[in-house]
Every structure is written in structure tokens, then in C-alpha cells.
Write a protein that holds these residues in place. Structure first.
Motif, PDB file in Angstrom:
ATOM      1  N   THR A   1       0.885  -1.090  -0.104  1.00  0.00           N
ATOM      2  CA  THR A   1       0.144   0.022  -0.015  1.00  0.00           C
ATOM      3  C   THR A   1       0.911   1.351   0.048  1.00  0.00           C
ATOM      4  O   THR A   1       1.989   1.296   0.340  1.00  0.00           O
ATOM      5  CB  THR A   1      -0.797  -0.090   1.329  1.00  0.00           C
ATOM      6  OG1 THR A   1       0.019  -0.003   2.275  1.00  0.00           O
ATOM      7  CG2 THR A   1      -1.711  -1.281   1.220  1.00  0.00           C
ATOM      8  N   THR A   2       0.357   2.546  -0.207  1.00  0.00           N
ATOM      9  CA  THR A   2       0.977   3.651   0.148  1.00  0.00           C
ATOM     10  C   THR A   2       1.631   3.889   1.333  1.00  0.00           C
ATOM     11  O   THR A   2       2.756   4.174   1.263  1.00  0.00           O
ATOM     12  CB  THR A   2       0.104   4.854  -0.295  1.00  0.00           C
ATOM     13  OG1 THR A   2      -0.600   4.776  -1.654  1.00  0.00           O
ATOM     14  CG2 THR A   2       0.722   6.328  -0.344  1.00  0.00           C
TER      15      THR A   2
ATOM     16  N   ILE B   1     -11.601   8.950  -6.319  1.00  0.00           N
ATOM     17  CA  ILE B   1     -10.352   8.163  -6.101  1.00  0.00           C
ATOM     18  C   ILE B   1      -9.073   9.548  -6.123  1.00  0.00           C
ATOM     19  O   ILE B   1      -8.060   9.169  -6.421  1.00  0.00           O
ATOM     20  CB  ILE B   1     -10.131   7.362  -7.580  1.00  0.00           C
ATOM     21  CG1 ILE B   1     -10.215   8.130  -8.745  1.00  0.00           C
ATOM     22  CG2 ILE B   1     -11.156   6.447  -7.593  1.00  0.00           C
ATOM     23  CD1 ILE B   1      -9.503   7.599  -9.950  1.00  0.00           C
TER      24      ILE B   1
ATOM     25  N   LEU C   1      -6.251   8.606  -4.225  1.00  0.00           N
ATOM     26  CA  LEU C   1      -5.249   7.389  -4.534  1.00  0.00           C
ATOM     27  C   LEU C   1      -4.132   7.639  -5.068  1.00  0.00           C
ATOM     28  O   LEU C   1      -4.027   8.592  -5.975  1.00  0.00           O
ATOM     29  CB  LEU C   1      -6.207   6.451  -5.201  1.00  0.00           C
ATOM     30  CG  LEU C   1      -7.368   5.422  -4.482  1.00  0.00           C
ATOM     31  CD1 LEU C   1      -7.718   4.554  -5.476  1.00  0.00           C
ATOM     32  CD2 LEU C   1      -6.485   4.627  -3.537  1.00  0.00           C
TER      33      LEU C   1
ATOM     34  N   HIS D   1      -1.569   3.149  -7.126  1.00  0.00           N
ATOM     35  CA  HIS D   1      -2.686   1.889  -7.196  1.00  0.00           C
ATOM     36  C   HIS D   1      -2.312   1.290  -8.704  1.00  0.00           C
ATOM     37  O   HIS D   1      -1.603   1.881  -9.437  1.00  0.00           O
ATOM     38  CB  HIS D   1      -4.020   2.572  -7.021  1.00  0.00           C
ATOM     39  CG  HIS D   1      -4.402   3.821  -7.954  1.00  0.00           C
ATOM     40  ND1 HIS D   1      -3.888   5.035  -8.126  1.00  0.00           N
ATOM     41  CD2 HIS D   1      -5.194   3.785  -9.218  1.00  0.00           C
ATOM     42  CE1 HIS D   1      -4.256   5.759  -9.152  1.00  0.00           C
ATOM     43  NE2 HIS D   1      -5.232   5.046  -9.950  1.00  0.00           N
TER      44      HIS D   1
ATOM     45  N   PRO E   1      -4.277  -0.992  -3.424  1.00  0.00           N
ATOM     46  CA  PRO E   1      -5.405  -0.301  -3.840  1.00  0.00           C
ATOM     47  C   PRO E   1      -5.346  -0.379  -5.455  1.00  0.00           C
ATOM     48  O   PRO E   1      -4.381  -0.597  -6.171  1.00  0.00           O
ATOM     49  CB  PRO E   1      -5.007   1.214  -3.555  1.00  0.00           C
ATOM     50  CG  PRO E   1      -3.449   1.276  -3.514  1.00  0.00           C
ATOM     51  CD  PRO E   1      -2.969  -0.049  -2.623  1.00  0.00           C
ATOM     52  N   TYR E   2      -6.471  -0.340  -6.008  1.00  0.00           N
ATOM     53  CA  TYR E   2      -6.654  -0.506  -7.430  1.00  0.00           C
ATOM     54  C   TYR E   2      -7.882   0.032  -7.734  1.00  0.00           C
ATOM     55  O   TYR E   2      -8.980   0.323  -7.105  1.00  0.00           O
ATOM     56  CB  TYR E   2      -6.787  -2.170  -7.884  1.00  0.00           C
ATOM     57  CG  TYR E   2      -8.141  -2.551  -7.336  1.00  0.00           C
ATOM     58  CD1 TYR E   2      -9.203  -2.878  -8.090  1.00  0.00           C
ATOM     59  CD2 TYR E   2      -8.141  -3.601  -5.946  1.00  0.00           C
ATOM     60  CE1 TYR E   2     -10.405  -3.332  -7.723  1.00  0.00           C
ATOM     61  CE2 TYR E   2      -9.157  -4.184  -5.682  1.00  0.00           C
ATOM     62  CZ  TYR E   2     -10.250  -4.143  -6.622  1.00  0.00           C
ATOM     63  OH  TYR E   2     -11.359  -4.618  -6.025  1.00  0.00           O
TER      64      TYR E   2
ATOM     65  N   ALA F   1      -0.876   6.259 -11.379  1.00  0.00           N
ATOM     66  CA  ALA F   1      -0.906   4.767 -11.154  1.00  0.00           C
ATOM     67  C   ALA F   1       0.563   3.954 -11.026  1.00  0.00           C
ATOM     68  O   ALA F   1       1.343   4.724 -11.740  1.00  0.00           O
ATOM     69  CB  ALA F   1      -1.530   4.178 -12.452  1.00  0.00           C
TER      70      ALA F   1
END
Length: 582
Positions: A155-156, A417, A420, A423, A446-447, A486
Motif C-alpha cells: 500500500t501507499t 479516487i 489514491l 494504485h 489499492p486498485y 498509477a
């Protein structure tokens, strides 16, 4: 007698690993906390205080922490090696904003603030600076182990935490040099000579790191290929262990953290074809040795000192955690980390770290810190590390709450999003796309998914998934899915033409992000590879390989021989695909 002591220590450790830790795991308290508490109990400041009155207690006590420290340090070394295996130099370069930005500012700002507070409490400048440098560092071993256990490393939060911890590991050397300089600048010391020593130390460190990288690229990989041809797994593992230990010793000799050398060794093997086998083989050693490290942390906590300074210890630990969390949160936000990820990272990294013990030991031997002050600070570090599993739970709860608040204010899919980053964008949410999504969810990656089946999109959105209706082959749709932030693109759309359009659009929008694609057959795979897809898996080929593997197993072949033969065939198909790409 020495051999008997080793056997006794080994027996106590195995009892702890086999009894105490499963109990903590059963009640979801975490194995890290289990090992730390066990270290307090079986250490010299726990049951060890009563072994002279009750001799039988001596059989369940670890008397000498220094006897097991070398093996405990190996646990941290192997942890960083495994983390290096999961990274690559390319991915590390992508994280440079976090490593050089968040990591550097966090260390400098925390050192200055803690040093200023210690100075205001009436301590001299050298003491304030030494304490600030030591407490600015967080626990690489505990934080990374928790992130791995809780499947948050991808994850981030995991990536930012790893970046900051890497920078902190690299700052261990300057910290030790500065503490030595403070001692040399005192009565009878010479600051000028020490400055020249700093320059020499930095050059030595650079040369050692360069030597490790060159050895790995031009010597280790060819040797591993030759070893693999023999089919002897033990030979490969012996070479890997030699590389890990040699890299750790090399960086330690240059004044760097041995864990940093192990991480470099892992990076060198991350892009090789042996990384998965190496990771599986080395995992048990890493787990046991890392458990031994956490036990030594518990053994360093003197309950008598805790009771003596209880009035000051609790405020000191709470103040340290609050200050580090605030600094890390603000720093992460300055460098563009989303609100909920910044909060989660800040709480995860709020404790002091194992390298603080090293800094304080040097400060004590140099005469900068008194014995009493050193013991007090060591207990502060130990307590802050002991509460880290609880901080981890708090960080998750806070992050989810902040993310819910953020999402409630989202007025459109683009807004939804907005927070995000890092991801994965999945084009097509059919059988293959949903399977990949489940794997990513299990690892907390995450996606954002895109599909043209309106009924499917509505159903999946009701279950809480980030999925939107649209054509993944159109650049404006990818933009709405956060293509510019992304980490990777996955192409699983059914239409071959739409798959090609998505590969082209993804490569244009985010050239540095890898594109993974599913292909109908080898010809379609070559077409996608030519358009820029980094990894292409032809369904027909993979299905044939799985069937062939089942056939060989049914004919009585050993599992290892089946895996090796299928891997060889897969490699041959990959070579043919690459040749077609060129």
C-alpha cells in the motif's frame, strides 16, 4: 559450560516461539508483541531476578542478552534482504520522492525538535544533539514485520514507511560520526581531525556500496545461473547466504548499517529468475531470527528502572510518539501523500528504533551521556517499540476513518479516487480481472477497475469496490482512473482490439509504469508486447503448461522436477515471445 549455556538459551527460545507467541497470535495481539513481552519475562530483569532464590527458574531464563545479539541482528539482516527481493532498483528510483524527500526532512526536523526540547530541559548541547539523533530513528525491524504480517507493504503507507526507514538506515552512519565528533570536540579532542575522518568514512561507504552492486551484477548472477544448471538447491542457497552475510559485513565495516547491505543484496537478486525460490527458502530463517531480535528488545527493558522513573517515562514515551507522528504527518503531506496514508504512516513510524540503542551506547562510552540517563533513554526506546503493535492498530483505524470522511465528500468518480496514488488500474473486470482484484485486496494493494458491463459495474460498486463504467482503451477514461498516479496497469479485457488500445493508451499516459496484459494466444501476445506491454501471459500457453504439469505429476514425477520442467518450458515460450517483440 559455554556449550551448555547455548543449549539452555536455545531451549528457552524454542519454548517461547512454540508456546507464548501462538497464544498472542490466537488473541490477535501480534507475534511481535508476543516476542517482546516474552523477552521481558524470561530476561535478566524479569524472572532472572529470582533465579538465585529459586534455582529451577534458571532453566527458563535468558541470562545474557549479548550472547544472543549476533543472531538477533541476523534477523533484521534477513528481513531487509527479503524486502530487497520484493523491490528493484527501478521501483526504488520511483520512490525517490519519499526516500529523499519525506525521509530526509523527517530525520532532520525530528532531530532538531527533540534536541531543542532536551536543551530546554537544561541538558548541554552535545547531550541534546545525541538524544535527538537517536530518537529520530524508527524501528525498521518491527514496522516492516508488522506491515508484512498485516499485508500492508504494497500500500501507499507501506511504500512511504519503507522509504523513510531506508533513509533512516542510511542516516545511522552520519549519526554515529556526529556523536564521535561531539566526543572529539570536547576537552582533549580535535574537531579538525574528526572532519577529515568524516570525509574518509563517506568515501569508504560509497566504495563498499559500489563494490556490492558491481559484484552482484557481474559476478553473482552468472554464478547463480551456473549453480542452477547443476539442479542442486543447496548450492544456490549457500551462495545466497554468503552474499547476504558478506554484503552486511561490508557495509558494517564501512560504518553503514548491516541491514542496508542486506537490502542491497536483495535488490541485486530482485530481477533474477531465482527470487521467488530464494524468498521461500529463506523465510523460516528470517522469522526465527527476527523473533530472537524482538526477544532481545524485551530483555533490555528493566522493570525496576521503569518503576523508578515511571513519573517521567510515561510522559516521555507519549511525548516522543506524539512529536514524531506530527512531524512525519506534516512532512508526508508536504510531499503529496494522501491524508489518510499520511496519518497511517505517521502513527506507524512514531516509535524509536533499534539503532537508537547503538547511538546511545556510543554516546555513553564517549562520556556524553551518564549511566543513569542512558538507562532511562534505553527504556524509553524499548517501551515505544513495545507499544508499536498497538500503534499499528490505531493507525489502521485512523486511516479508515479519515478515508471514509474523504469519500463522503466525493461528488464524482474522479473525486472518489482523488486521494489514491500508487494504485493499479485494471482494464476489464471479468473472471480474470476479479481474480486479480481478490489477490490485490488480500495484500491491501489499492486498485481502480474499468469495465463496459453496466450491470457488473453496479453490482461490484455495491460491494464497495472502486470500479467504473467505461472503455479502458480510451485515454480520457484512464485519466479519470488516476492514470497519472498509477503504479501499474493490468489489461484483461476480452476484445483483442480493446486490449491493444488500452496498452497504447497506458504507455502514453504513464510511460514509466509497467503494463501487464492477458493475451488470447502467442500471436496476440507478440502484438501486445510490441505495443509496450512489459509482461504478457498467453492464456492458451499458460493453460497448456498447467495441464502438462498435472500430467507429469500424475505419471509419478516429483513436484520439484515438475516445477523445474514447466519453468524451463515457460522460459522457452518467454524467449520466443521476446524475440518476436524485437
Amino acid at each position: 559450560m559455554e556449550d551448555q549455556a547455548w543449549l539452555s538459551d536455545a531451549l528457552v527460545f524454542l519454548i517461547v516461539a512454540g508456546v507464548v507467541v501462538p497464544v498472542f497470535h490466537r488473541f490477535r495481539l501480534g507475534t511481535v508483541l508476543g516476542f517482546i513481552v516474552a523477552g521481558v519475562v524470561v530476561g535478566p530483569f524479569g524472572l532472572g531476578r529470582f533465579q538465585f532464590d529459586f534455582p529451577l527458574i534458571g532453566f527458563i531464563v535468558l541470562e545474557d542478552p549479548h550472547r544472543v545479539e549476533p543472531f538477533a541482528e541476523l534477523g533484521v539482516v534477513f528481513l531487509l534482504f527479503v524486502l530487497g527481493l520484493e523491490m528493484s532498483f527501478a521501483r526504488l528510483w520511483e520512490m525517490k520522492r519519499y526516500v529523499l524527500g519525506v525521509g530526509t526532512v523527517q530525520v532532520v526536523a525530528t532531530t532538531v525538535l527533540i534536541g531543542a526540547i532536551v536543551a530546554l530541559l537544561g541538558q548541554p548541547g552535545p547531550v541534546a544533539l545525541a538524544v535527538g539523533l537517536a530518537l529520530a530513528l524508527s524501528s525498521t525491524a518491527i514496522v516492516m514485520q508488522l506491515l508484512v504480517e498485516e499485508r500492508r507493504l504494497a500500500t501507499t503507507t507501506g511504500r512511504v514507511s519503507l522509504s523513510v526507514l531506508l533513509m533512516q538506515d542510511m542516516m545511522v552512519v552520519p549519526a554515529l560520526i556526529i556523536v564521535s565528533l561531539l566526543a572529539a570536540s570536547g576537552p582533549g579532542g580535535s574537531g579538525v581531525a574528526s572532519w577529515s575522518e568524516i570525509g574518509v568514512a563517506m568515501i569508504e561507504a560509497f566504495l563498499v556500496v559500489a563494490a556490492i552492486v558491481l559484484f552482484g551484477r557481474y559476478v553473482l548472477r552468472p554464478l547463480l545461473r551456473q549453480a542452477a544448471l547443476t539442479g542442486i538447491r543447496e548450492l544456490i542457497m549457500a551462495m545466497v547466504l554468503f552474499t547476504v552475510v558478506a554484503a552486511a559485513i561490508g557495509t558494517e565495516a564501512a560504518g553503514l548499517s548491516p541491514a542496508l547491505g542486506a537490502f542491497l543484496a536483495g535488490l541485486l537478486l530482485a530481477e533474477s529468475e531465482y527470487r521467488h525460490q530464494i524468498e521461500v527458502d529463506i523465510e523460516p530463517f528470517k522469522g526465527l531470527l527476527l523473533g530472537l531480535f524482538f526477544i532481545t528488545v524485551g530483555m533490555s527493558i528493566d522493570l525496576a528502572v521503569v518503576a523508578k522513573f515511571i513519573v517521567w517515562l510515561i510522559p516521555a514515551v507519549i511525548g516522543l510518539i506524539a512529536l514524531k507522528a506530527a512531524v512525519t504527518f506534516l512532512t508526508a503531506r508536504v510531499f503529496g501523500v494522501s491524508l489518510h496514508s499520511a496519518a497511517e504512516t505517521a502513527i506507524m513510524l512514531a516509535q524509536a528504533g533499534e539503532f537508537g540503542f547503538v547511538v546511545f551506547a556510543l554516546a555513553r562510552s564517549s562520556g556524553i551521556l551518564s549511566v543513569e540517563t542512558t538507562q532511562f533513554l534505553i527504556v524509553v526506546i524499548g517501551l515505544s517499540m513495545a507499544v508499536t503493535p498497538f500503534l499499528s492498530r490505531i493507525s489502521v483505524a485512523v486511516s479508515r476513518r479519515v478515508e471514509e470522511i474523504e469519500q463522503k465528500g466525493a461528488a464524482s468518480p474522479g473525486k472518489e479516487i482523488e486521494g489514491l496514488e500508487g494504485h493499479v488500474v485494471i482494464g476489464g473486470f471479468g473472471r480474470v480481472g476479479r481474480t486479480i482484484a481478490r489477490v490485490l485486496e488480500s495484500e491491501n494493494v489499492p486498485y481502480v477497475a474499468i469495465d463496459q458491463n453496466a450491470r457488473l459495474v453496479g453490482r461490484e460498486r455495491q460491494s464497495g469496490r472502486h470500479i467504473f463504467f467505461g472503455d479502458a482503451g480510451r485515454e480520457e477514461i484512464l485519466d479519470r482512473a488516476g492514470a497519472d498516479r498509477a503504479r501499474a496497469f493490468i489489461v484483461t479485457v476480452d476484445s483483442p482490439r480493446n486490449a491493444e488500445h488500452m496498452v497504447q493508451a497506458a504507455c502514453r499516459r504513464r510511460p514509466n509504469a509497467p503494463v501487464y496484459a492477458r493475451a488470447r494466444d502467442t500471436d496476440h501476445a507478440r502484438a501486445l508486447a510490441k505495443l509496450g506491454a512489459e509482461v504478457v501471459v498467453p492464456e492458451a500457453v499458460e493453460g497448456s503448461l498447467r495441464l502438462a504439469g498435472r500430467i507429469l505429476s500424475g505419471l509419478g514425477w516429483p513436484d520439484e522436477a515438475v516445477s523445474r520442467r514447466i519453468d524451463q518450458e515457460r522460459e522457452r515460450e518467454l524467449v520466443q515471445l521476446e524475440s518476436g517483440k524485437e
